[in-house]
Design an enzyme around this catalytic site. Structure first.
Site, PDB file in Angstrom:
ATOM      1  N   HIS A  62      -0.237   0.731  10.528  1.00  0.00           N
ATOM      2  CA  HIS A  62       0.782  -0.277  10.811  1.00  0.00           C
ATOM      3  C   HIS A  62       1.426  -0.851   9.557  1.00  0.00           C
ATOM      4  O   HIS A  62       2.544  -1.368   9.621  1.00  0.00           O
ATOM      5  CB  HIS A  62       0.189  -1.420  11.646  1.00  0.00           C
ATOM      6  CG  HIS A  62      -0.054  -1.056  13.081  1.00  0.00           C
ATOM      7  ND1 HIS A  62      -1.189  -0.405  13.504  1.00  0.00           N
ATOM      8  CD2 HIS A  62       0.708  -1.233  14.190  1.00  0.00           C
ATOM      9  CE1 HIS A  62      -1.129  -0.213  14.808  1.00  0.00           C
ATOM     10  NE2 HIS A  62       0.018  -0.695  15.246  1.00  0.00           N
ATOM     11  N   GLY A  63       0.765  -0.778   8.441  1.00  0.00           N
ATOM     12  CA  GLY A  63       1.389  -1.321   7.242  1.00  0.00           C
ATOM     13  C   GLY A  63       0.433  -1.406   6.074  1.00  0.00           C
ATOM     14  O   GLY A  63      -0.796  -1.400   6.235  1.00  0.00           O
TER      15      GLY A  63
END
Length: 486
Positions: free
Chosen positions: A326-327
């Site tokens: 996700h990041g």
């Protein structure tokens, strides 16, 4: 090009008309139109990154071709490794290079060693995590002989870049989507109507619920040091519905749009906030990603086979990588690790498959046991979302610390929200209405898939018009879809 923009409202009918009324006699021309439309769709953000999509397409098409002709196991593994290296190399360079570099420098500085290293000023290409995993699924499935390589390059281009799900999923498998580009497609009125209905519901979730929740969650999270515990809890509650309605709204629009062109995309959300445990939540949340990790990472690692120690290892690997997907931030990794901790007791007690049916199936209302289980699961999920939304771990722990202070029992001050588009109580009412509709449609593909079919025509169209009016009346400030950044 945002789904909830005027540009897309003009773009979609034009592509639809050309697809069904100009190029309908030729499958190749239909596929070529979809490729051109998809590249135009993506170029609205930054045309320069089209080269990355094309590079991934070329690499995996070529490797798929070589795999189909190669029987030597070592050479097949080398080809698969090349695909993984190229695709994950591009992804890691653009998305994770600075994260690893900064943490490397900080680790050495902790021991008093100063390292002079320059970070790269890179823009993360839109949707890179999604189309990278999609092309990898093709290469891996060809390697495992689950799908045959097809020589139709135009069809493969269309598969990789298909605009409805290009930038935020669902992450389609080659075994499901690619064969659809090789089959002749005919217009299906019933499917098109159903697609429009799902688009309408997706827009409602995005524009009415997610965008209005975003205004409050952004205000509260960005100024968390000025609010008390009750307001911070409200902010976490709003973000919990913002991210769900934003992402599942995108998926609904993507799936509905694909249906207009007679394509079937996989279901990506199945009413996750009605889950009775975390295992059920992950079977219902971002299904295309969770099943991707299950099939291409968890099972190859050994899955649930072996000792408890191996099971624990596999669960943590999958959830931590899922968070990192996700990041490039420790908050996402912590969020993934937290869900691993939630999941472990269920797995070790063999209760992770306990709730696989629809909650309160064939019943109008849930039992008290279901209500308690849903409430607890929702609370654990909301708590974890705080880490997902926070700027960093310090911010997250500070935010949570204030929630569990005495200020939790002081009601939010209405003056804190002066200037917002809607009153917080109005948003809560809209969420309440939304949950009621979701509850009655919880057994279907999406909330209003069959709900309105049970009604007579006047009432059904009254429902449609009510949703449209709500979109225009309560529509918040236009917000970019959250998952575009992933």
């Amino acid at each position: 090009m945002l789904f909830n923009s005027l540009d897309f409202a003009l773009f979609l009918p034009i592509v639809f008309f050309l697809y069904w009324f100009v190029f309908n006699k030729s499958l190749m021309l239909q596929n070529l139109l979809l490729v051109c439309a998809s590249y135009l769709f993506y170029s609205y953000w930054d045309w320069r990154f089209l080269s990355l999509i094309f590079l991934s397409t070329i690499v995996d098409y070529f490797i798929g071709s070589r795999l189909s002709d190669q029987e030597n196991k070592k050479k097949r593994k080398l080809l698969l490794g090349t695909s993984l290296l190229v695709n994950l190399g591009i992804l890691c360079t653009f998305k994770y290079y600075n994260f690893f570099l900064n943490n490397f420098v900080e680790a050495f500085s902790f021991f008093g060693v100063s390292i002079d290293a320059n970070s790269l000023n890179l823009i993360i290409p839109l949707g890179i995590s999604f189309y990278t995993f999609q092309t990898l699924s093709y290469t891996i499935d060809v390697y495992k002989n689950k799908i045959e390589h097809k020589k139709n390059f135009i069809a493969f281009l269309a598969f990789v870049s298909f605009f409805p799900q290009l930038v935020a999923g669902p992450i389609e498998r080659a075994t499901n989507l690619l064969p659809q580009f090789h089959r002749k497609r005919e217009f299906n009125y019933a499917k098109a109507v159903d697609g429009m209905r799902q688009i309408l519901w997706g827009l409602f979730k995005k524009v009415v619920i997610a965008d209005n929740c975003a205004e409050f969650s952004n205000l509260i999270f960005n100024n968390s040091d000025t609010f008390g515990g009750s307001t911070l809890l409200l902010g976490a509650f709003f973000f919990t519905f913002q991210i769900y309605c934003d992402f599942s709204g995108y998926s609904d629009i993507a799936i509905g749009t694909a249906r207009l062109f007679n394509f079937n995309l996989m279901k990506n959300f199945a009413f996750p906030y009605f889950s009775r445990d975390i295992a059920e939540f992950w079977r219902r949340w971002h299904i295309s990603l969770s099943t991707w990790f299950r099939d291409y990472l968890y099972i190859p690692l050994g899955g649930s086979r072996g000792s408890n120690l191996l099971k624990i290892r596999n669960i943590f690997i999958v959830f931590l990588i899922s968070g990192f997907w996700h990041g490039a931030n420790w908050t996402f990794i912590f969020w993934g690790g937290l869900h691993a901790l939630y999941f472990l007791p269920l797995m070790l007690l063999n209760k992770n498959r306990k709730n696989i049916n629809v909650v309160a199936e064939s019943h109008l209302f849930p039992s008290m046991k279901d209500i308690i289980a849903i409430t607890l699961t929702f609370s654990f999920t909301l708590f974890a979302w705080i880490f997902f939304r926070a700027e960093n771990l310090i911010h997250a722990f500070s935010y949570i610390g204030e929630i569990f202070s005495s200020s939790l029992f002081i009601l939010p001050n209405g003056s804190d929200f002066i200037g917002t588009t809607l009153h917080p109580f109005t948003i809560l009412l809209l969420i309440g209405v939304f949950l009621i509709i979701e509850w009655f449609g919880r057994g279907d593909q999406y909330a209003i898939a069959k709900l309105v079919d049970r009604w007579k025509s006047p009432l059904r169209y009254a429902m449609y018009y009510a949703i449209i009016i709500a979109i225009f009346w309560f529509g918040g400030n236009e917000q970019q879809f959250i998952y575009f950044q992933f």
